[in-house]
Design a protein around this motif. Structure first.
Motif, PDB file in Angstrom:
ATOM      1  N   ARG A 189       0.850  -1.169   0.000  1.00 12.60           N
ATOM      2  CA  ARG A 189       0.000   0.000   0.000  1.00 12.60           C
ATOM      3  C   ARG A 189       0.894   1.230   0.000  1.00 12.60           C
ATOM      4  O   ARG A 189       2.056   1.173   0.383  1.00 12.60           O
ATOM      5  CB  ARG A 189      -0.929   0.022   1.211  1.00 12.60           C
TER       6      ARG A 189
ATOM      7  N   ARG B  26       1.034   5.731   0.487  1.00  9.09           N
ATOM      8  CA  ARG B  26       0.713   6.751   1.482  1.00  9.09           C
ATOM      9  C   ARG B  26      -0.804   6.922   1.558  1.00  9.09           C
ATOM     10  O   ARG B  26      -1.490   6.892   0.548  1.00  9.09           O
ATOM     11  CB  ARG B  26       1.367   8.063   1.058  1.00  9.09           C
TER      12      ARG B  26
ATOM     13  N   VAL C 253      -4.255   8.701   1.665  1.00  7.76           N
ATOM     14  CA  VAL C 253      -4.723   9.921   1.017  1.00  7.76           C
ATOM     15  C   VAL C 253      -5.477  10.750   2.047  1.00  7.76           C
ATOM     16  O   VAL C 253      -6.398  10.261   2.706  1.00  7.76           O
ATOM     17  CB  VAL C 253      -5.636   9.579  -0.176  1.00  7.76           C
TER      18      VAL C 253
ATOM     19  N   VAL D 221     -10.539  13.513  -3.102  1.00  3.32           N
ATOM     20  CA  VAL D 221      -9.937  12.382  -3.828  1.00  3.32           C
ATOM     21  C   VAL D 221     -10.531  11.080  -3.311  1.00  3.32           C
ATOM     22  O   VAL D 221     -10.889  10.185  -4.080  1.00  3.32           O
ATOM     23  CB  VAL D 221      -8.396  12.389  -3.680  1.00  3.32           C
ATOM     24  N   ILE D 222     -10.656  10.982  -1.983  1.00  6.11           N
ATOM     25  CA  ILE D 222     -11.232   9.769  -1.384  1.00  6.11           C
ATOM     26  C   ILE D 222     -12.664   9.573  -1.872  1.00  6.11           C
ATOM     27  O   ILE D 222     -13.049   8.462  -2.262  1.00  6.11           O
ATOM     28  CB  ILE D 222     -11.180   9.863   0.155  1.00  6.11           C
TER      29      ILE D 222
ATOM     30  N   ARG E 101     -12.711   8.402  -5.543  1.00  7.76           N
ATOM     31  CA  ARG E 101     -12.263   7.001  -5.687  1.00  7.76           C
ATOM     32  C   ARG E 101     -13.328   6.043  -5.154  1.00  7.76           C
ATOM     33  O   ARG E 101     -13.609   5.023  -5.753  1.00  7.76           O
ATOM     34  CB  ARG E 101     -10.926   6.764  -4.953  1.00  7.76           C
TER      35      ARG E 101
ATOM     36  N   LEU F 278      -8.897   2.624   2.181  1.00  8.42           N
ATOM     37  CA  LEU F 278      -8.749   4.030   2.519  1.00  8.42           C
ATOM     38  C   LEU F 278      -8.186   4.251   3.918  1.00  8.42           C
ATOM     39  O   LEU F 278      -7.513   5.252   4.161  1.00  8.42           O
ATOM     40  CB  LEU F 278     -10.099   4.747   2.362  1.00  8.42           C
TER      41      LEU F 278
ATOM     42  N   ASN G   4      -6.342   8.898 -11.655  1.00 11.75           N
ATOM     43  CA  ASN G   4      -6.954   8.542 -10.375  1.00 11.75           C
ATOM     44  C   ASN G   4      -6.416   9.338  -9.193  1.00 11.75           C
ATOM     45  O   ASN G   4      -6.998   9.333  -8.124  1.00 11.75           O
ATOM     46  CB  ASN G   4      -6.764   7.056 -10.097  1.00 11.75           C
ATOM     47  N   LYS G   5      -5.263   9.969  -9.359  1.00 11.25           N
ATOM     48  CA  LYS G   5      -4.615  10.771  -8.317  1.00 11.25           C
ATOM     49  C   LYS G   5      -4.085   9.939  -7.151  1.00 11.25           C
ATOM     50  O   LYS G   5      -3.557  10.502  -6.197  1.00 11.25           O
ATOM     51  CB  LYS G   5      -5.550  11.867  -7.779  1.00 11.25           C
ATOM     52  N   VAL G   6      -4.256   8.639  -7.193  1.00 16.53           N
ATOM     53  CA  VAL G   6      -3.695   7.751  -6.161  1.00 16.53           C
ATOM     54  C   VAL G   6      -3.360   6.409  -6.796  1.00 16.53           C
ATOM     55  O   VAL G   6      -3.966   6.001  -7.781  1.00 16.53           O
ATOM     56  CB  VAL G   6      -4.677   7.504  -4.995  1.00 16.53           C
ATOM     57  N   GLY G   7      -2.367   5.722  -6.225  1.00  7.35           N
ATOM     58  CA  GLY G   7      -2.130   4.331  -6.559  1.00  7.35           C
ATOM     59  C   GLY G   7      -1.443   4.020  -7.870  1.00  7.35           C
ATOM     60  O   GLY G   7      -1.481   2.880  -8.324  1.00  7.35           O
ATOM     61  N   ASP G   8      -0.763   4.980  -8.474  1.00  8.89           N
ATOM     62  CA  ASP G   8      -0.104   4.710  -9.748  1.00  8.89           C
ATOM     63  C   ASP G   8       1.224   3.981  -9.587  1.00  8.89           C
ATOM     64  O   ASP G   8       1.788   3.514 -10.564  1.00  8.89           O
ATOM     65  CB  ASP G   8       0.130   6.001 -10.523  1.00  8.89           C
TER      66      ASP G   8
END
Length: 135
Positions: free
Chosen positions: A36, A38, A40, A45-46, A49, A72, A107-111
């Protein structure tokens, strides 16, 4: 000589393999990992998603909701693919650029993450070649 370690989404494995071949990577290793990133902190964003993931859920909304909450709040590890690539120093920028190109999403997260480490030596088992010749 460097080692490039890239942790990417599972759904980007084929595109990443193809991209590595396109930039001339001679070989690489890929393994399944759990991890996992950092947490968010941005609530927008949360929310985005959460909404997107719930729309992907077809028949078990409660299970999906639990899955999303655990993601999350950081209690769940997610499957990822870890690539290790041994590269000549001069090839590192183009390899990293290609990995970023095929793995970046909106997605702004998880790339994912990319790490670049120095390698002191490499040895080709079959021939005994060492150093850059073994890459």
């Amino acid at each position: 000589m460097k080692e490039i370690i890239a942790v990417i989404r599972m759904n980007k494995v084929s595109a990443t393999k193809k991209a590595l071949v396109e930039v001339g990577v001679a070989g690489f290793t890929a393994i399944k990992v759990l991890g996992r990133g950092r947490l968010v902190a941005d609530p927008t964003v949360i929310a985005d998603r959460r909404k997107m993931l719930l729309t992907l859920s077809k028949d078990d909304a409660a299970r999906t909701e639990k899955f999303i909450v655990e993601f999350l709040d950081g209690t769940r590890l997610f499957p990822r693919r870890l690539f290790t690539i041994l590269a000549h120093d001069e090839d590192v920028p183009k390899i990293v650029a290609k990995i970023i190109e095929v793995n970046r999403t909106d997605n702004k997260v998880g790339d994912g993450k990319i790490f670049i480490l120095p390698v002191f030596d490499a040895i080709r088992v079959r021939t005994g070649e060492t150093g850059d010749a073994a890459v």
